[in-house]
Write an enzyme that holds these catalytic residues in place. Structure first.
Site, PDB file in Angstrom:
ATOM      1  N   THR A   1       0.853  -1.168   0.000  1.00  0.00           N
ATOM      2  CA  THR A   1       0.000   0.000   0.000  1.00  0.00           C
ATOM      3  C   THR A   1       0.900   1.232   0.000  1.00  0.00           C
ATOM      4  O   THR A   1       1.980   1.216   0.595  1.00  0.00           O
ATOM      5  CB  THR A   1      -0.959  -0.030   1.214  1.00  0.00           C
ATOM      6  OG1 THR A   1      -1.633   1.206   1.313  1.00  0.00           O
ATOM      7  CG2 THR A   1      -0.217  -0.301   2.523  1.00  0.00           C
TER       8      THR A   1
ATOM      9  N   GLU B   1      -4.870  -2.391   5.464  1.00  0.00           N
ATOM     10  CA  GLU B   1      -4.377  -2.907   6.739  1.00  0.00           C
ATOM     11  C   GLU B   1      -5.422  -3.724   7.487  1.00  0.00           C
ATOM     12  O   GLU B   1      -5.095  -4.430   8.441  1.00  0.00           O
ATOM     13  CB  GLU B   1      -3.916  -1.734   7.628  1.00  0.00           C
ATOM     14  CG  GLU B   1      -2.600  -1.084   7.202  1.00  0.00           C
ATOM     15  CD  GLU B   1      -2.753  -0.069   6.074  1.00  0.00           C
ATOM     16  OE1 GLU B   1      -3.850  -0.012   5.458  1.00  0.00           O
ATOM     17  OE2 GLU B   1      -1.787   0.662   5.800  1.00  0.00           O
TER      18      GLU B   1
ATOM     19  N   LYS C   1      -7.614  21.211  14.334  1.00  0.00           N
ATOM     20  CA  LYS C   1      -7.728  21.103  15.792  1.00  0.00           C
ATOM     21  C   LYS C   1      -7.686  22.492  16.392  1.00  0.00           C
ATOM     22  O   LYS C   1      -6.635  23.109  16.501  1.00  0.00           O
ATOM     23  CB  LYS C   1      -6.607  20.218  16.330  1.00  0.00           C
ATOM     24  CG  LYS C   1      -6.723  18.806  15.771  1.00  0.00           C
ATOM     25  CD  LYS C   1      -5.538  17.919  16.071  1.00  0.00           C
ATOM     26  CE  LYS C   1      -5.768  16.547  15.433  1.00  0.00           C
ATOM     27  NZ  LYS C   1      -4.636  15.638  15.599  1.00  0.00           N
TER      28      LYS C   1
ATOM     29  N   TRP D   1     -12.096  19.185  17.419  1.00  0.00           N
ATOM     30  CA  TRP D   1     -11.709  18.752  16.085  1.00  0.00           C
ATOM     31  C   TRP D   1     -12.795  19.182  15.107  1.00  0.00           C
ATOM     32  O   TRP D   1     -13.971  18.865  15.300  1.00  0.00           O
ATOM     33  CB  TRP D   1     -11.558  17.233  16.026  1.00  0.00           C
ATOM     34  CG  TRP D   1     -10.350  16.720  16.757  1.00  0.00           C
ATOM     35  CD1 TRP D   1      -9.606  17.387  17.691  1.00  0.00           C
ATOM     36  CD2 TRP D   1      -9.754  15.431  16.618  1.00  0.00           C
ATOM     37  NE1 TRP D   1      -8.592  16.603  18.140  1.00  0.00           N
ATOM     38  CE2 TRP D   1      -8.649  15.395  17.516  1.00  0.00           C
ATOM     39  CE3 TRP D   1     -10.033  14.317  15.839  1.00  0.00           C
ATOM     40  CZ2 TRP D   1      -7.832  14.264  17.631  1.00  0.00           C
ATOM     41  CZ3 TRP D   1      -9.222  13.196  15.965  1.00  0.00           C
ATOM     42  CH2 TRP D   1      -8.126  13.170  16.841  1.00  0.00           C
TER      43      TRP D   1
END
Lengths: 558, 558
Positions: free
Chosen positions: B194, B341, B451, B456
């Site tokens: 990847t 993953e 942030k 957030w």
């Protein structure tokens, strides 16, 4: 085992063990509002269920249960039992599902052998407890399970002398927070005892991984392959095989994984079962033939719509007559095959693309077979020399198995454990054939099959032939030693009153039938002995062992 | 890990490992006559498939492949690839599914890094091989894959210079007997690479157990929970996400487990896909939005019946517009979420009992979410300090995960592996919220989220607000350092020609909108910089990294 390259692991990387708590966790994810019901006494959704499982773990911790300890349950099928399936195991303790149908002496043996530490017991079983309590060597605490607490608030918290607490009051008083720990997936999760004709009951046992994989296998079969179609979206589950009997075939684990609606009927009473079936819209059950017969013959069955009900039969064989009667009422009947040692699923009816559209009459042939071998179960047929017999639909061999959910022995009984696993295969003691398209057809028990001239002949097959002769009321076929052939079949026959059949006339009719069916001539019994009744065991099965020993000379001198 | 009591094991007792061969074995049991199809070139049933998988293992053994060796495949989606999924892994070798979309230099890197020993390559990729062959350090043998062999018998066995054999001729010449061995379930089964924005491609890898459990999880979700209803009895599967991309999301393993009919389309060509879709009765596919857009916009789509087709979208987000257009054509669209993953399934659209009956317009809201978190995947939202953020449907945190099928690191890259698994949780780099009823809603990438003042804010959310203003053609929002708030959002805006918007007027409109939507005022960008175009990466994504570095001063001086 071949040596290969294993995956490398980053130090902080995590791969969780296969634990029962992981099944429980899924029940909150998609349909947590679905319900778990106990008779007409109690109902809750999965949110409440998950809290109660944790309250139970806290209660047991308070009673001194730590990982590795054993908790015994004596209860009818209930939401409490389901809570124990998950709560006891997920805290790392062992759940002993006590077989309450054993004699008090056997129950005593199993409870001492399993080293039960805390016992949860329904009030109906207090007489058993009274009889054995003094001789229980490991039990420290007792918890009473009352049904009356669901209708009488005053009963909540009532405790008999010598008991630590009442289940509902104890749960109410505990916190619903409990962080189920991670541990080795080979941790002992459940244990229960199975009885044979001789010796003490044998303790079988399953790990978290085994019960997890059994749930996956069952899910693959019934959800993926539509063996007995089960989808949490459309189906409602009610067991009618006791939860102490191989975890009610493992279906409660699957139903919880899928957060399907579940109905627990308590003690099996025909009117309660039928009422729950209808009022809760039950679509999937499993039971022994006796229960289905009772329901099919109930006058109510003909007045109500049972066409959404799917029933898996196990324990004894489903007869064609019962299958047909059920199918004609709209009930979809299936058959399952397994045993305590195999957790239990080894085979289940699965109609494939060609069989599914068949008319009922033709389906009956398939539905009365033991089933198609289940996913991930490796079944072989073995002869006396340990060789595999072909899966050609007629060759007979002992069913031996491997798979992800087989007991790895009998607890503290290495000899019988070694017999079970002789040669690295689990021996079922059943003789069967397997068709090339994966149907398992049970023919006999290994100890009853007649081994004649190198061939195995099913004593049940010969009994079936005999029973089709007019005038034959009952029959039993056994093999007895023969110098030339090893063994030869011999028959006991009970005649109907007023018939004039002779041994010769029966043999002639059999000979014709054997010829017509293209069967081998060694199916013909050497001797036919007329008797007034067939010897039976205490549970009403034909006692072939006793026939082979006590009646041997009488038969051979016929 | 808590210490518990493990199950005892009789010496001869067997509990088999979780291996890919066990998935393969099921494909012969129930519907072995179902077919696996390659374009209009080749078709076979599962009996033939199982034989070919064994022929392949014999071929590879002949080429010197032993357990632990790596076999690389460069092919379009084909029956051959499916044969490698099972054959290479079940012999204990490692399958490297080469990402043919990487640059030749990257492909070279991955093949040397993975230590490929034998390479199976489709003739279409020979130009790549020519470019890198001299620099391949570990490859010993090459096998050519031709499509022409299915229409031209003379082509069977033709071999380019330097190649050992042609696939079909080699298979034909091998025995179809091969006894796949037992080995450790943590054996390395597959690997692929990847790429990120920096550094070399990273090698992820999966064990037999992980791919087995991924198949079980997927089965539970799509067969049991009916997330994207899939039953082998009714469904026909065709991937439109490459098999080199996370094993086509693992669906080929599930389809084979269930012996469902499978269709492999080779190179993705719109007319071939649509033709196969219709002629083979395909009911389940997965693809990126681009492919679905192409099919939805095809003039043919409106003339044919696509109402049996279920499509799972992944790779990029499914927009409401595309979802609605597809639903109106009768196509059932779903969305999946995952990454290389995570093998990859982490979430999938699953409409529960209440959502399923909703009208299309309301379903669109659900179907365009990343999905409901999949069974057995444990997802948490983590803040910068490693604390978990509540699943309340609005709080944002980085998606971190654990489960049975997560790569345990990057091959020979301990540093990036340690970053991936920091604190014992796999870090996805995605920022999301999770609703109390288990819906995952992706908000941003961790590196792009702004942030500000301890909160957030999703840069994508602000871009969405901006894009709704008349006159705004394109926009990009980034966070830049701010002394008081830590970071503050800033916007680049491309105006449509002829508009008279100013930074002030845009900010005023945004302020009104923020108030109307009850959003927090910190969503308002500090500065708006008008630009002629937004910087993009080579694959056409907004290059926020470059904006934050190269354009920082320019933005702050606006």
């Amino acid at each position: 085992m071949v040596t290969t390259k294993l995956i490398p692991r980053t130090p902080e990387a995590v791969e969780p063990p296969l634990l029962i708590k992981s099944i429980l966790a899924q029940s909150l994810r998609y349909e947590p509002q679905r319900e778990i019901i106990y008779r007409d006494l109690f109902r809750m959704n999965y949110v409440e269920f998950n809290k109660r499982v944790r309250r139970l773990a806290n209660m047991l911790t308070g009673l001194g249960i730590a990982p590795g300890d054993t908790v015994a349950v004596l209860d009818w099928d209930s939401h409490r039992y389901l809570e124990c399936f998950f709560g006891v195991t997920s805290m790392g303790a062992v759940l002993h599902t006590v077989n309450v149908r054993l004699s008090p002496a056997q129950i005593l043996y199993t409870m001492n052998h399993a080293q039960d530490k805390v016992v949860l017991i329904h009030e109906d079983f207090l007489p058993i407890l009274t009889a054995i309590k003094d001789q229980l060597t490991t039990v420290e605490k007792y918890v009473i399970l009352y049904d009356k607490v669901y209708t009488d608030l005053n009963a909540v918290g009532q405790v008999p002398a010598g008991f630590s607490c009442e289940y509902e009051a104890a749960l109410r008083d505990e916190s619903d927070e409990y962080d189920f720990p991670d541990f080795d997936e080979n941790t002992w999760a459940t244990t229960f005892y199975t009885t044979g004709t001789t010796g003490n009951p044998k303790g079988v046992y399953f790990s978290h991984r085994q019960l997890f994989m059994h749930t996956m296998g069952l899910s693959t079969f019934v959800c993926g392959y539509q063996a007995v179609p089960f989808s949490s979206t459309a189906d409602v589950y009610m067991p009618i095989t006791p939860m102490f009997h191989v975890h009610a075939w493992g279906f409660p684990f699957l139903a919880t994984l899928l957060s399907a609606k579940q109905v627990y009927p308590g003690r099996y009473e025909p009117e309660v079962l039928l009422k729950l079936l209808l009022s809760e819209g039950v679509t999937l059950s499993h039971c022994v033939p006796t229960i289905l017969t009772m329901l099919v013959n109930s006058p109510v069955a003909k007045q109500v719509d049972l066409s959404r009900w799917k029933v898996i039969i196990g324990g004894s064989a489903l007869t064609k007559g019962l299958a047909k009667a059920a199918l004609e009422l709209g009930i979809q009947v299936y058959q399952g095959y397994g045993m305590s040692e195999t957790a239990p699923i080894m085979a289940l009816t699965q109609l494939n693309d060609t069989e599914r559209p068949l008319p009922i009459d033709e389906q009956v042939d398939y539905r009365t077979r033991a089933g198609r071998v289940a996913p991930f179960v490796d079944i072989r047929l073995m002869d006396d020399d340990g060789n595999f017999v072909p899966h050609d639909g007629h060759s007979l061999g002992e069913v031996v198995a491997r798979g992800y959910w087989m007991t790895q022995g009998y607890y503290e009984d290495p000899e019988r454990g070694a017999d079970l696993w002789k040669g690295g295969w689990l021996h079922t003691g059943d003789v069967a054939s397997v068709t090339p398209d994966n149907w398992l057809i049970i023919a006999d028990r290994t100890k009853d099959v007649v081994k004649t001239g190198g061939e195995w002949v099913s004593s049940l097959d010969i009994e079936n032939l005999l029973s089709q002769i007019d005038g034959v009321a009952e029959t039993a076929v056994v093999g007895l030693p023969d110098e030339r052939w090893g063994e030869r079949p011999h028959a006991l026959v009970v005649l109907k009153p007023g018939t004039d059949l002779t041994a010769d006339s029966i043999r002639q009719m059999l000979r014709d039938r054997i010829e017509a069916d293209h069967l081998n001539k060694w199916y013909l019994p050497d001797r036919i002995l007329f008797v007034a009744e067939i010897p039976k065991t205490s549970v009403g099965k034909i006692d072939k062992k006793r026939i082979r020993t006590d009646m041997k000379d009488q038969i051979l001198n016929t």
